[in-house]
Design a protein around this motif. Structure first.
Motif, PDB file in Angstrom:
ATOM      1  N   MET A  26       0.977  -1.085  -0.021  1.00  0.00           N
ATOM      2  CA  MET A  26      -0.006   0.072  -0.165  1.00  0.00           C
ATOM      3  C   MET A  26       0.847   1.175   0.150  1.00  0.00           C
ATOM      4  SD  MET A  26      -2.993   1.230   2.574  1.00  0.00           S
ATOM      5  CE  MET A  26      -3.997  -0.304   2.702  1.00  0.00           C
ATOM      6  N   THR A  27       0.665   2.191  -1.118  1.00  0.00           N
ATOM      7  CA  THR A  27       1.385   3.168  -1.269  1.00  0.00           C
ATOM      8  C   THR A  27       1.088   4.424  -0.102  1.00  0.00           C
ATOM      9  OG1 THR A  27       0.208   4.549  -2.802  1.00  0.00           O
ATOM     10  CG2 THR A  27       1.921   2.893  -3.602  1.00  0.00           C
ATOM     11  N   THR A  28       1.590   5.417   0.108  1.00  0.00           N
ATOM     12  CA  THR A  28       1.368   6.444   1.107  1.00  0.00           C
ATOM     13  C   THR A  28       0.086   7.056   0.596  1.00  0.00           C
ATOM     14  OG1 THR A  28       3.896   6.728   1.643  1.00  0.00           O
ATOM     15  CG2 THR A  28       2.076   8.627   2.151  1.00  0.00           C
ATOM     16  N   GLU A  29      -0.054   7.564  -0.893  1.00  0.00           N
ATOM     17  CA  GLU A  29      -1.104   7.853  -0.963  1.00  0.00           C
ATOM     18  C   GLU A  29      -2.405   7.017  -1.251  1.00  0.00           C
ATOM     19  OE1 GLU A  29      -3.667  10.773  -3.085  1.00  0.00           O
ATOM     20  OE2 GLU A  29      -1.763  11.171  -2.363  1.00  0.00           O
ATOM     21  N   GLU A  30      -2.212   5.847  -1.402  1.00  0.00           N
ATOM     22  CA  GLU A  30      -3.442   4.873  -1.008  1.00  0.00           C
ATOM     23  C   GLU A  30      -3.675   4.908   0.420  1.00  0.00           C
ATOM     24  OE1 GLU A  30      -1.992   1.787  -4.633  1.00  0.00           O
ATOM     25  OE2 GLU A  30      -1.625   1.396  -2.740  1.00  0.00           O
TER      26      GLU A  30
ATOM     27  N   PHE B 216      -7.614   5.960   4.568  1.00  0.00           N
ATOM     28  CA  PHE B 216      -7.743   6.526   5.835  1.00  0.00           C
ATOM     29  C   PHE B 216      -8.729   7.557   6.153  1.00  0.00           C
ATOM     30  CE2 PHE B 216      -6.342   9.318   9.471  1.00  0.00           C
ATOM     31  CZ  PHE B 216      -6.546   8.747  10.379  1.00  0.00           C
ATOM     32  N   ALA B 217      -8.502   8.714   4.986  1.00  0.00           N
ATOM     33  CA  ALA B 217      -9.487   9.601   5.352  1.00  0.00           C
ATOM     34  C   ALA B 217     -10.672   9.430   4.919  1.00  0.00           C
ATOM     35  CB  ALA B 217      -8.906  10.720   4.318  1.00  0.00           C
ATOM     36  N   SER B 218     -11.021   8.572   3.818  1.00  0.00           N
ATOM     37  CA  SER B 218     -12.423   8.071   3.408  1.00  0.00           C
ATOM     38  C   SER B 218     -13.090   7.238   4.673  1.00  0.00           C
ATOM     39  CB  SER B 218     -12.381   7.418   2.121  1.00  0.00           C
ATOM     40  OG  SER B 218     -11.907   8.131   0.935  1.00  0.00           O
ATOM     41  N   SER B 219     -12.292   6.432   5.032  1.00  0.00           N
ATOM     42  CA  SER B 219     -12.731   5.271   6.193  1.00  0.00           C
ATOM     43  C   SER B 219     -13.197   6.293   7.361  1.00  0.00           C
ATOM     44  CB  SER B 219     -11.884   4.325   6.269  1.00  0.00           C
ATOM     45  OG  SER B 219     -11.726   3.556   5.201  1.00  0.00           O
ATOM     46  N   LEU B 220     -12.141   6.987   7.814  1.00  0.00           N
ATOM     47  CA  LEU B 220     -12.429   7.676   8.957  1.00  0.00           C
ATOM     48  C   LEU B 220     -13.765   8.869   8.994  1.00  0.00           C
ATOM     49  CD1 LEU B 220     -11.172   7.916  12.005  1.00  0.00           C
ATOM     50  CD2 LEU B 220      -9.923   9.879  11.175  1.00  0.00           C
ATOM     51  N   GLY B 221     -13.644   9.493   7.961  1.00  0.00           N
ATOM     52  CA  GLY B 221     -14.997  10.327   7.804  1.00  0.00           C
ATOM     53  C   GLY B 221     -16.240   9.409   7.658  1.00  0.00           C
ATOM     54  N   THR B 222     -16.262   8.465   6.891  1.00  0.00           N
ATOM     55  CA  THR B 222     -17.574   7.587   6.949  1.00  0.00           C
ATOM     56  C   THR B 222     -17.694   7.077   8.212  1.00  0.00           C
ATOM     57  OG1 THR B 222     -16.781   7.017   4.650  1.00  0.00           O
ATOM     58  CG2 THR B 222     -18.526   5.741   5.590  1.00  0.00           C
TER      59      THR B 222
ATOM     60  N   ALA C  35     -12.329   3.009  -4.415  1.00  0.00           N
ATOM     61  CA  ALA C  35     -11.951   2.028  -5.536  1.00  0.00           C
ATOM     62  C   ALA C  35     -11.202   2.617  -6.838  1.00  0.00           C
ATOM     63  CB  ALA C  35     -13.464   1.450  -5.962  1.00  0.00           C
ATOM     64  N   GLU C  36     -11.869   3.713  -7.260  1.00  0.00           N
ATOM     65  CA  GLU C  36     -11.064   4.313  -8.214  1.00  0.00           C
ATOM     66  C   GLU C  36      -9.490   4.834  -8.060  1.00  0.00           C
ATOM     67  OE1 GLU C  36     -15.102   6.119 -10.465  1.00  0.00           O
ATOM     68  OE2 GLU C  36     -13.579   7.533  -9.525  1.00  0.00           O
ATOM     69  N   HIS C  37      -9.147   4.727  -6.706  1.00  0.00           N
ATOM     70  CA  HIS C  37      -7.511   5.061  -6.447  1.00  0.00           C
ATOM     71  C   HIS C  37      -6.691   3.989  -6.425  1.00  0.00           C
ATOM     72  CE1 HIS C  37      -8.710   9.363  -5.220  1.00  0.00           C
ATOM     73  NE2 HIS C  37      -7.439   9.497  -5.285  1.00  0.00           N
ATOM     74  N   VAL C  38      -7.179   2.709  -6.171  1.00  0.00           N
ATOM     75  CA  VAL C  38      -6.346   1.569  -5.794  1.00  0.00           C
ATOM     76  C   VAL C  38      -6.101   0.783  -6.756  1.00  0.00           C
ATOM     77  CG1 VAL C  38      -7.171   1.887  -3.329  1.00  0.00           C
ATOM     78  CG2 VAL C  38      -8.343   0.257  -4.803  1.00  0.00           C
TER      79      VAL C  38
ATOM     80  N   TRP D  16     -11.765  18.375   8.174  1.00  0.00           N
ATOM     81  CA  TRP D  16     -10.189  18.809   8.095  1.00  0.00           C
ATOM     82  C   TRP D  16      -9.594  17.658   7.166  1.00  0.00           C
ATOM     83  CZ3 TRP D  16      -5.702  16.609   9.891  1.00  0.00           C
ATOM     84  CH2 TRP D  16      -4.621  17.343   9.774  1.00  0.00           C
ATOM     85  N   ILE D  17      -9.705  16.448   7.665  1.00  0.00           N
ATOM     86  CA  ILE D  17      -9.104  15.439   6.732  1.00  0.00           C
ATOM     87  C   ILE D  17      -9.507  15.349   5.361  1.00  0.00           C
ATOM     88  CG2 ILE D  17      -8.954  12.791   6.496  1.00  0.00           C
ATOM     89  CD1 ILE D  17      -9.056  12.917   9.515  1.00  0.00           C
ATOM     90  N   ARG D  18     -10.745  15.356   5.028  1.00  0.00           N
ATOM     91  CA  ARG D  18     -11.149  15.307   3.824  1.00  0.00           C
ATOM     92  C   ARG D  18     -10.824  16.538   2.997  1.00  0.00           C
ATOM     93  NH1 ARG D  18     -17.096  12.067   3.628  1.00  0.00           N
ATOM     94  NH2 ARG D  18     -16.083  10.191   4.393  1.00  0.00           N
ATOM     95  N   LEU D  19     -10.643  17.618   3.317  1.00  0.00           N
ATOM     96  CA  LEU D  19     -10.121  18.928   2.737  1.00  0.00           C
ATOM     97  C   LEU D  19      -8.690  18.582   2.145  1.00  0.00           C
ATOM     98  CD1 LEU D  19     -11.417  21.957   4.893  1.00  0.00           C
ATOM     99  CD2 LEU D  19     -12.115  21.333   2.296  1.00  0.00           C
ATOM    100  N   GLN D  20      -7.868  17.491   2.556  1.00  0.00           N
ATOM    101  CA  GLN D  20      -6.721  17.208   2.088  1.00  0.00           C
ATOM    102  C   GLN D  20      -6.454  16.292   1.185  1.00  0.00           C
ATOM    103  OE1 GLN D  20      -4.480  18.851   4.365  1.00  0.00           O
ATOM    104  NE2 GLN D  20      -6.557  19.225   5.579  1.00  0.00           N
TER     105      GLN D  20
END
Length: 540
Positions: free
Chosen positions: A1-5, A10-16, A135-138, A198-202
């Motif tokens: 898993m890359t840093t970007e992935e 993390f950001a998507s899962s935590l927000g959800t 899904a569109e990132h990984v 804040w996380i999703r804005l990143q």
């Protein structure tokens, strides 16, 4: 898993997860809401109505899927699920400020329904965006494993809501918590909202969406393309009846209904029930990722179908087992002194009246209401027309009464005293004895239920994404998912509890998820395609 992935997941899962926390904290406190917001109706109807308000949030989820799905396919994934989290956070915070029925009467439940509907709209847009975005990132070969982190967030949100409620309960008396302390979990959501935004804005926009925009291949009418063209609509219908409706009832039965069954049917003390369910969640939650990972190897379909089949075949024995280990005194009393209500069927009502306009006064309704209130299971026998209902508790006979006749108050006192004495003589417990609860076995059985939920839910995000083309993906996958989860799943708790109240059989409500999971298994096996190796980056 890359840093970007890792950052995207993390950001998507935590927000959800925070959004699901906001959504489920109400459901975990439904018994308190029934007292604070529906005090104008009888106790059984009040609790069913509190569950229906919980379900109201689910009822509007498909509409949120349409509104935000369209936005997500037109303006982008990132901006859309930023809006959904703001709507969810604001609505949840306001629930914590609502006046109760004792203060403003019917205005209180009306405002509560409005805020629950706003929450439902937000959730309706959240899931499709998060699943599509990840899904569109990984990488294709890890799509099931990586999107399963999104699937785990619903369970994690329920777990977090239970922990926060337990923490708040431990800081004050039961009376204080039920009077005003229940507001704290809702007000604390403002902290979660700030972190999530804040996380999703990143985050950056999905690379698939950006490529479509650059190439001019995005859809300007995603709803029409999704639902007005038979080639896509038939996939939407398959996704609903062969996939999401089964997943929904398995998820809600295994986690949320299990909590209601413990507290309202088996009369386990709420704090103990929360701990038992939290323990089951700890056991089962890792399997969401495990089954997502496994679906990258053997396919999504066999895993999801196995979950539906196992649930349909084993729910009855598992819930019998929960009764055996959580309230053995109730099980013993049922076996040694079964309770029967004998009455004229014509005078027996479905005791649900959300607006409080009907009074359940017949002798049959009086008898059944008294038993449901005490959590006592019963069977039914028919008497000739005009007969007065009576309750048999083993060998004891308790005559009911018509609450409309003269001297009803005196009759009520005598009836309650006689019923209490008969149930006590037969050793029916008022509540589950904490010393008799076999906590490890209850936790294990709930853990098994969560594992069934993981089978159906872990791989489903990847499968839904793979079923639809990128240009209309957000809209197409959101609607069947939220009809399945919002209507089939969300209405599971109130329908099941109403079935118990109507029949007296504490297991009768399980026929709802058993039948739906069984139908989904048949439809899915016969008609649903496998999607594991599909290319998802093309707009067409």
């Amino acid at each position: 898993m890359t840093t970007e992935e890792r950052k995207v997941i993390f950001a998507s899962s935590l927000g959800t997860m925070f959004e699901w926390y906001d959504f489920f904290v109400y459901g975990a406190l439904a018994a308190i809401f029934s007292k604070q917001f529906f005090a104008g109706v009888n106790e059984t109807a009040a609790f069913i109505f509190a569950l229906l308000v919980f379900a109201a949030g689910f009822a509007v989820r498909p509409f949120g899927a349409l509104v935000f799905g369209r936005l997500g396919d037109i303006v982008g994934r990132k901006h859309t699920f930023l809006v959904t989290i703001l709507v969810m956070g604001a609505a949840t915070f306001l629930v914590g400020l609502l006046p109760t029925y004792s203060s403003v009467g019917l205005l209180a439940p009306l405002l509560l329904v409005l805020l629950r509907m706003l929450q439902g709209l937000a959730i309706g847009g959240e899931y499709g965006g998060a699943a599509t975005y990840v899904a569109e990132h990984v990488p294709a070969k890890r799509r099931g494993a990586y999107t399963s982190w999104i699937q785990m967030t619903a369970t994690a949100g329920l777990f977090l809501s239970l922990l926060v409620i337990l923490a708040c309960r431990s800081l004050m008396s039961t009376e204080a918590f039920e009077t005003w302390g229940w507001r704290l979990p809702f007000l604390l959501s403002s902290l979660l909202l700030g972190v999530s935004v804040w996380i999703r804005l990143q985050l950056d926009e999905s690379p698939v969406f950006k490529r479509m925009q650059e190439e001019g291949k995005g859809s300007k009418t995603p709803l029409r393309e999704s639902f007005a063209k038979w080639s896509n609509l038939k996939i939407v219908l398959l996704a609903l009846f062969g996939l999401s409706m089964g997943e929904a009832v398995v998820w809600y039965t295994g986690q949320f209904y299990a909590l209601i069954f413990l507290t309202q049917v088996l009369k386990v003390e709420p704090q103990t029930a929360n701990l038992l369910v939290a323990g089951g969640l700890v056991i089962g939650t890792p399997f969401f990722v495990i089954y997502g990972w496994f679906s990258d190897r053997i396919g999504r379909k066999p895993i999801i179908m196995a979950g539906c089949l196992l649930a349909a075949l084993t729910y009855m024995p598992i819930f019998h087992g929960i009764t055996h280990f959580a309230n053995p005194a109730l099980e013993r009393a049922q076996e040694t002194a079964p309770v029967t209500v004998s009455a004229d069927p014509a005078e027996c009502s479905l005791q649900f009246n959300p607006v409080g306009t009907s009074a359940f006064t017949s002798s049959c309704d009086v008898a059944k209401s008294a038993l449901v209130k005490r959590g006592v299971p019963y069977s039914n026998l028919s008497l000739p027309a005009g007969s007065t209902a009576r309750i048999h508790v083993g060998g004891a006979l308790v005559a009911s009464y018509d609450a409309k006749v003269a001297g009803a108050k005196e009759k009520a006192i005598a009836f309650e005293a006689a019923l209490t004495a008969a149930l006590s003589q037969a050793r029916y417990p008022d509540k589950a004895d904490p010393l008799e609860i076999n906590a490890p076995m209850v936790v294990l059985l709930i853990g098994v239920l969560v594992i069934f939920a993981a089978l159906t839910y872990g791989p489903i995000a990847a499968m839904l994404v793979e079923l639809f083309p990128a240009r209309i993906r957000y809209s197409s996958l959101s609607l069947p998912y939220h009809i399945g989860n919002g209507w089939f799943g969300g209405f599971m708790p109130p329908v099941a509890f109403a079935m118990i109240a109507a029949t007296g059989n504490i297991y009768s409500g399980l026929w709802y998820p058993i039948v739906i999971a069984g139908v989904c298994f048949v439809v899915g096996v016969l008609f649903l395609p496998e999607t594991k190796d599909r290319e998802i980056h093309h707009g067409a």
